[in-house]
Design a protein around this motif. Structure first.
Motif, mmCIF file in Angstrom:
data_model
loop_
_atom_site.group_PDB
_atom_site.id
_atom_site.type_symbol
_atom_site.label_atom_id
_atom_site.label_comp_id
_atom_site.label_asym_id
_atom_site.label_seq_id
_atom_site.Cartn_x
_atom_site.Cartn_y
_atom_site.Cartn_z
ATOM 1 N N ALA A 1 -13.973 16.163 -48.761
ATOM 2 C CA ALA A 1 -14.543 15.316 -49.383
ATOM 3 C C ALA A 1 -15.139 14.108 -47.874
ATOM 4 O O ALA A 1 -16.243 13.256 -48.381
ATOM 5 N N HIS A 2 -13.620 13.725 -47.050
ATOM 6 C CA HIS A 2 -14.541 12.846 -45.476
ATOM 7 C C HIS A 2 -16.054 13.761 -45.285
ATOM 8 O O HIS A 2 -16.630 12.824 -44.755
ATOM 9 N N VAL A 3 -15.572 15.034 -45.384
ATOM 10 C CA VAL A 3 -16.412 16.101 -44.340
ATOM 11 C C VAL A 3 -18.080 15.694 -45.500
ATOM 12 O O VAL A 3 -19.455 14.969 -44.318
ATOM 13 N N LYS A 4 -17.913 15.947 -46.355
ATOM 14 C CA LYS A 4 -19.296 15.856 -46.826
ATOM 15 C C LYS A 4 -19.759 14.151 -47.047
ATOM 16 O O LYS A 4 -20.991 14.049 -46.936
ATOM 17 N N PHE A 5 -19.172 13.950 -46.914
ATOM 18 C CA PHE A 5 -19.221 12.038 -47.060
ATOM 19 C C PHE A 5 -20.047 11.761 -45.791
ATOM 20 O O PHE A 5 -20.827 10.438 -45.453
ATOM 21 N N ARG A 6 -19.339 11.911 -44.471
ATOM 22 C CA ARG A 6 -19.761 11.754 -42.861
ATOM 23 C C ARG A 6 -21.027 12.677 -43.444
ATOM 24 O O ARG A 6 -22.054 11.661 -42.846
ATOM 25 N N GLU A 7 -21.665 14.194 -43.676
ATOM 26 C CA GLU A 7 -22.743 14.457 -43.788
ATOM 27 C C GLU A 7 -23.643 13.413 -43.994
ATOM 28 O O GLU A 7 -25.260 13.591 -43.924
ATOM 29 N N GLU A 8 -23.520 13.203 -45.109
ATOM 30 C CA GLU A 8 -24.257 12.460 -45.936
ATOM 31 C C GLU A 8 -25.315 11.094 -45.511
ATOM 32 O O GLU A 8 -25.943 10.547 -45.593
ATOM 33 N N LYS A 9 -23.507 10.523 -45.389
ATOM 34 C CA LYS A 9 -24.126 9.478 -44.605
ATOM 35 C C LYS A 9 -24.338 9.690 -42.961
ATOM 36 O O LYS A 9 -26.065 8.601 -43.207
ATOM 37 N N ASP A 10 -25.159 10.552 -42.178
ATOM 38 C CA ASP A 10 -25.523 11.603 -41.177
ATOM 39 C C ASP A 10 -27.332 10.790 -41.644
ATOM 40 O O ASP A 10 -28.568 10.639 -41.048
ATOM 41 N N ARG A 11 -26.948 12.243 -42.581
ATOM 42 C CA ARG A 11 -28.574 11.732 -43.088
ATOM 43 C C ARG A 11 -29.085 10.772 -44.099
ATOM 44 O O ARG A 11 -30.469 10.923 -43.476
ATOM 45 N N LYS A 12 -28.569 10.083 -44.422
ATOM 46 C CA LYS A 12 -29.067 8.388 -44.326
ATOM 47 C C LYS A 12 -29.852 7.766 -43.198
ATOM 48 O O LYS A 12 -31.033 7.559 -43.647
ATOM 49 N N TYR A 13 -28.621 8.223 -42.325
ATOM 50 C CA TYR A 13 -28.532 8.156 -40.789
ATOM 51 C C TYR A 13 -30.374 8.271 -40.668
ATOM 52 O O TYR A 13 -31.447 7.527 -39.690
ATOM 53 N N THR A 14 -30.594 9.333 -39.909
ATOM 54 C CA THR A 14 -31.669 10.016 -39.773
ATOM 55 C C THR A 14 -33.177 10.023 -40.618
ATOM 56 O O THR A 14 -34.348 10.146 -39.958
ATOM 57 N N THR A 15 -32.613 10.065 -42.037
ATOM 58 C CA THR A 15 -33.947 9.811 -42.561
ATOM 59 C C THR A 15 -34.690 8.123 -42.347
ATOM 60 O O THR A 15 -35.925 7.588 -42.641
ATOM 61 N N THR A 16 -33.509 7.278 -42.344
ATOM 62 C CA THR A 16 -34.214 5.790 -41.285
ATOM 63 C C THR A 16 -34.174 5.693 -40.334
ATOM 64 O O THR A 16 -35.170 5.072 -39.537
ATOM 65 N N HIS A 17 -33.921 6.285 -39.292
ATOM 66 C CA HIS A 17 -34.625 6.682 -38.075
ATOM 67 C C HIS A 17 -35.243 7.769 -38.109
ATOM 68 O O HIS A 17 -34.808 8.447 -37.395
#
Length: 279
Positions: A93-109
């Protein structure tokens, strides 16, 4: 219960585990879940029917069975396997949370940068999540072993038990079916649980020692950088060798003209030596 679904979920956790974690997961899947599904459930079966007491008093057999087996071994092991495998999903669950957070970061940058270069790498909060999951797994396994020991007063399976509870008219003898086979499976499950606890402890020590070694290496590199900044290191020229003074003729003979060839320099040195010998 569909144990194959649990096995598939645990295989997803395998890629985020260390070498000791993979060994632990293999032991849980092969030596605990597979043995539980294939053999243990068939050995126990419906124990109430195979539990026989030498009395015809209605309700006496059921009361004695409830006294001897407050909770079935098979159900206790099922709960143990479910609770022990649940902490592994914390890491996923922690890894999935990181992946989702990274995906949102790449979409905004739009510059192509990532928040995490490797979301599954055990650094920062994920390292603590992994360590806490190991503590929970070892603690739950140890807790269930203690519960099994306290309920049945050990890990033995008696052949004969005596019961004098109401509504039994007197002390009656009750017989357990296949006690030797059940004792073997009980000891097997206890030993595998103990080995899994040992593997969790070894993995915790491995993670802590690796973290301490990394912190020590970073500290040493930092001290070296601070020392290099505070003290300018100057390369000193090597001292000249102290040799006895040569004569003027010898110095002329040993001097090499860079504009001359090597053959001309050699002939010049020979002429100088001959002139020195004549003197």
């Amino acid at each position: 219960m569909n144990w194959s679904a649990l096995e598939s979920l645990l295989s997803g956790v395998n890629k985020y585990s260390t070498a000791f974690g993979r060994v632990w997961l293999s032991m849980v899947v092969v030596f605990r879940i597979m043995v539980f599904v294939v053999a243990a459930q068939r050995v126990w079966g419906d124990e109430n029917k195979d539990f026989i007491c030498n009395t015809r008093q209605p309700g006496c057999t059921n009361i004695c069975y409830d006294s001897v087996f407050p909770i079935s071994h098979i159900r206790l092991w099922a709960l143990q396997l479910i609770f022990v495998t649940c902490p592994s999903f914390m890491v996923m669950a922690h890894v999935k949370f990181r992946e989702e957070k990274d995906r949102k970061y790449t979409t905004t940058h739009t510059d192509g940068t990532h928040l995490y270069s490797n979301p599954g790498k055990k650094r920062g909060g994920l390292w603590w999540t992994y360590l806490i999951s190991l503590v929970f797994k070892a603690g739950l396994d140890a807790g269930f072993l203690y519960i099994l020991y306290r309920i049945y007063e050990g890990y033995d399976m008696p052949r004969l038990t005596k019961c004098s509870l109401e509504p039994c008219p007197n002390t009656v003898d009750c017989y357990i079916s296949r006690p030797t086979e059940k004792k073997i499976f009980t000891l097997f499950m206890v030993v595998t649980s103990a080995v899994c606890i040992f593997m969790c402890i070894i993995e915790m020590l491995y993670l802590i020692c690796k973290r301490c070694q990394k912190m020590f290496r970073v500290r040493v590199n930092h001290e070296r950088q601070v020392f290099a900044q505070n003290h300018e290191l100057i390369n000193l020229a090597p001292p000249r060798p102290q040799s006895r003074p040569q004569s003027r003729s010898q110095s002329r003979a040993q001097w090499v003209d860079p504009t001359m060839t090597s053959t001309q320099n050699l002939s010049k040195e020979k002429n100088g030596e001959m002139a020195t010998s004549k003197l």
